[in-house]
Motif scaffolding. Structure first.
Motif, PDB file in Angstrom:
ATOM      1  N   GLY A  64       0.797  -1.224   0.000  1.00 15.54           N
ATOM      2  CA  GLY A  64       0.000   0.000   0.000  1.00 15.54           C
ATOM      3  C   GLY A  64       0.830   1.274   0.000  1.00 15.54           C
ATOM      4  O   GLY A  64       0.285   2.372  -0.072  1.00 15.54           O
ATOM      5  N   ALA A  65       2.155   1.137   0.053  1.00 11.41           N
ATOM      6  CA  ALA A  65       3.033   2.314   0.066  1.00 11.41           C
ATOM      7  C   ALA A  65       3.087   2.950  -1.320  1.00 11.41           C
ATOM      8  O   ALA A  65       2.970   2.279  -2.342  1.00 11.41           O
ATOM      9  CB  ALA A  65       4.435   1.916   0.513  1.00 11.41           C
ATOM     10  N   ASP A  66       3.277   4.257  -1.347  1.00 11.67           N
ATOM     11  CA  ASP A  66       3.433   4.990  -2.599  1.00 11.67           C
ATOM     12  C   ASP A  66       4.917   5.012  -2.958  1.00 11.67           C
ATOM     13  O   ASP A  66       5.744   5.417  -2.145  1.00 11.67           O
ATOM     14  CB  ASP A  66       2.899   6.408  -2.464  1.00 11.67           C
ATOM     15  N   TRP A  67       5.257   4.551  -4.162  1.00 13.64           N
ATOM     16  CA  TRP A  67       6.640   4.532  -4.606  1.00 13.64           C
ATOM     17  C   TRP A  67       6.697   4.776  -6.105  1.00 13.64           C
ATOM     18  O   TRP A  67       5.984   4.134  -6.874  1.00 13.64           O
ATOM     19  CB  TRP A  67       7.294   3.196  -4.259  1.00 13.64           C
ATOM     20  N   MET A  68       7.478   5.727  -6.518  1.00 13.31           N
ATOM     21  CA  MET A  68       7.630   6.104  -7.920  1.00 13.31           C
ATOM     22  C   MET A  68       6.275   6.448  -8.548  1.00 13.31           C
ATOM     23  O   MET A  68       5.988   6.096  -9.694  1.00 13.31           O
ATOM     24  CB  MET A  68       8.354   5.001  -8.709  1.00 13.31           C
ATOM     25  N   GLY A  69       5.412   7.077  -7.759  1.00 10.87           N
ATOM     26  CA  GLY A  69       4.119   7.515  -8.255  1.00 10.87           C
ATOM     27  C   GLY A  69       3.061   6.432  -8.344  1.00 10.87           C
ATOM     28  O   GLY A  69       2.009   6.638  -8.944  1.00 10.87           O
ATOM     29  N   ARG A  70       3.310   5.278  -7.731  1.00 10.37           N
ATOM     30  CA  ARG A  70       2.356   4.173  -7.777  1.00 10.37           C
ATOM     31  C   ARG A  70       2.158   3.591  -6.393  1.00 10.37           C
ATOM     32  O   ARG A  70       3.060   3.588  -5.573  1.00 10.37           O
ATOM     33  CB  ARG A  70       2.854   3.073  -8.708  1.00 10.37           C
TER      34      ARG A  70
END
Length: 89
Positions: A64-70
């Protein structure tokens, strides 16, 4: 055990994955499948850490983490399903 990481950016590299997952333990293997026809990343990958406890920690922290805009989908990888022969045999 392996970790499935879904909804990855198509630009992600093995080095990017290493940087993220090293905070949770020793990374043993990273697999980023590519499309056979285009050679382009398929948007998911697999990570194997050195212990189940490290993998559980990474799953808890990164799902559920946001990473590289996803928004990542991170969970235990399931065994590959047998889809049978593509020729219908």
């Amino acid at each position: 055990m392996s970790i499935y990481v879904g909804n990855l950016s198509f630009e992600v590299t093995q080095e990017d994955m290493q940087e993220v997952f090293k905070d949770y333990g020793t990374v043993k293997r990273i697999t980023l499948p590519k499309d056979r026809e285009t050679g382009r990343m398929r948007g998911f990958g697999f990570v194997e850490l050195s212990s189940d406890a490290e993998e559980e920690s990474a799953i808890s922290a990164l799902n559920g983490a946001d990473w590289m805009g996803r928004t990542l989908t991170v969970n235990k990888a399931r065994p590959r399903e047998d889809r049978g022969n593509k020729r219908g045999f």
